[in-house]
Design a protein around this motif. Structure first.
Motif, short mmCIF file in Angstrom:
data_model
loop_
_atom_site.label_atom_id
_atom_site.label_comp_id
_atom_site.label_asym_id
_atom_site.label_seq_id
_atom_site.Cartn_x
_atom_site.Cartn_y
_atom_site.Cartn_z
N ASN A 77 -55.55 10.35 -90.62
CA ASN A 77 -54.82 10.04 -91.85
C ASN A 77 -53.45 10.65 -91.62
O ASN A 77 -53.28 11.86 -91.67
CB ASN A 77 -55.53 10.67 -93.04
CG ASN A 77 -54.96 10.19 -94.36
OD1 ASN A 77 -54.00 9.46 -94.39
ND2 ASN A 77 -55.57 10.62 -95.43
N ASN A 120 -50.96 -3.84 -97.55
CA ASN A 120 -51.39 -2.47 -97.24
C ASN A 120 -52.54 -2.44 -96.23
O ASN A 120 -53.15 -1.39 -96.03
CB ASN A 120 -51.79 -1.72 -98.52
CG ASN A 120 -53.05 -2.27 -99.14
OD1 ASN A 120 -53.37 -3.44 -98.97
ND2 ASN A 120 -53.76 -1.42 -99.85
N THR A 121 -52.82 -3.56 -95.56
CA THR A 121 -53.93 -3.62 -94.60
C THR A 121 -53.54 -4.48 -93.39
O THR A 121 -52.98 -5.56 -93.55
CB THR A 121 -55.18 -4.25 -95.24
OG1 THR A 121 -55.48 -3.54 -96.43
CG2 THR A 121 -56.38 -4.19 -94.31
N THR A 166 -55.42 0.93 -92.96
CA THR A 166 -54.96 0.81 -94.34
C THR A 166 -53.78 1.75 -94.58
O THR A 166 -53.67 2.80 -93.96
CB THR A 166 -56.08 1.12 -95.36
OG1 THR A 166 -56.58 2.43 -95.09
CG2 THR A 166 -57.20 0.12 -95.28
N ALA A 167 -52.92 1.35 -95.50
CA ALA A 167 -51.74 2.14 -95.83
C ALA A 167 -51.76 2.50 -97.30
O ALA A 167 -52.34 1.79 -98.12
CB ALA A 167 -50.48 1.35 -95.51
N SER A 168 -51.11 3.61 -97.63
CA SER A 168 -51.03 4.04 -99.02
C SER A 168 -50.06 3.18 -99.83
O SER A 168 -50.14 3.13 -101.04
CB SER A 168 -50.59 5.50 -99.08
OG SER A 168 -49.31 5.64 -98.50
N THR A 169 -49.17 2.50 -99.14
CA THR A 169 -48.19 1.63 -99.78
C THR A 169 -48.20 0.27 -99.09
O THR A 169 -48.82 0.11 -98.05
CB THR A 169 -46.77 2.22 -99.69
OG1 THR A 169 -46.41 2.31 -98.30
CG2 THR A 169 -46.68 3.58 -100.33
N THR A 182 -48.89 10.43 -91.62
CA THR A 182 -47.67 9.89 -92.23
C THR A 182 -46.73 9.35 -91.16
O THR A 182 -45.64 8.92 -91.47
CB THR A 182 -46.95 10.97 -93.05
OG1 THR A 182 -46.69 12.08 -92.20
CG2 THR A 182 -47.77 11.39 -94.24
N GLY A 201 -44.88 6.20 -95.23
CA GLY A 201 -46.12 6.12 -95.99
C GLY A 201 -47.25 6.74 -95.18
O GLY A 201 -47.04 7.24 -94.09
N THR A 202 -48.43 6.68 -95.71
CA THR A 202 -49.61 7.24 -95.05
C THR A 202 -50.53 6.12 -94.61
O THR A 202 -50.82 5.22 -95.39
CB THR A 202 -50.36 8.19 -96.01
OG1 THR A 202 -49.46 9.22 -96.42
CG2 THR A 202 -51.57 8.82 -95.33
N VAL A 203 -50.98 6.18 -93.36
CA VAL A 203 -51.95 5.20 -92.85
C VAL A 203 -53.24 5.91 -92.51
O VAL A 203 -53.25 7.07 -92.14
CB VAL A 203 -51.42 4.42 -91.63
CG1 VAL A 203 -50.21 3.60 -91.99
CG2 VAL A 203 -51.12 5.34 -90.47
N THR A 204 -54.34 5.17 -92.64
CA THR A 204 -55.66 5.69 -92.31
C THR A 204 -56.30 4.80 -91.27
O THR A 204 -56.34 3.59 -91.42
CB THR A 204 -56.56 5.75 -93.56
OG1 THR A 204 -55.92 6.57 -94.55
CG2 THR A 204 -57.92 6.33 -93.25
#
Length: 79
Positions: free
Chosen positions: A74, A60-61, A26-29, A76, A14-17
């Motif tokens: 940002n 997701n957090t 935070t994560a996209s999933t 993956t 997934g993608t994390v920011t």
């Protein structure tokens, strides 16, 4: 090698920011779950730096014990 087996870490998909001087990731999933071997006290590797997880308010957090100390990212790749 980990004292619990052959794996030292698990890769998350997934993608994390992460933002500079923020403790919130935070994560996209919904990747931050026990099913993905994520728990308070574990570490997450971001930009080759390990950050200890302080809390998991949602799937997701996560919040970190210390602020993210690199430029905004940002990505993956998280382990």
């Amino acid at each position: 090698m980990s004292q619990w087996g052959k794996l030292d870490r698990y890769e998350l998909t997934g993608t994390v920011t992460a933002n500079l001087n923020s403790t919130t990731i935070t994560a996209s999933t919904g990747m931050f779950t026990s099913a993905n071997n994520v728990a308070v006290g574990y570490s997450i590797l971001l930009g080759n730096v390990a950050y200890r997880i302080n809390a998991i308010p949602a799937a997701n957090t996560i919040t970190l014990e210390k602020a993210f100390a690199a430029s905004n990212v940002n990505t993956t790749t998280a382990a």
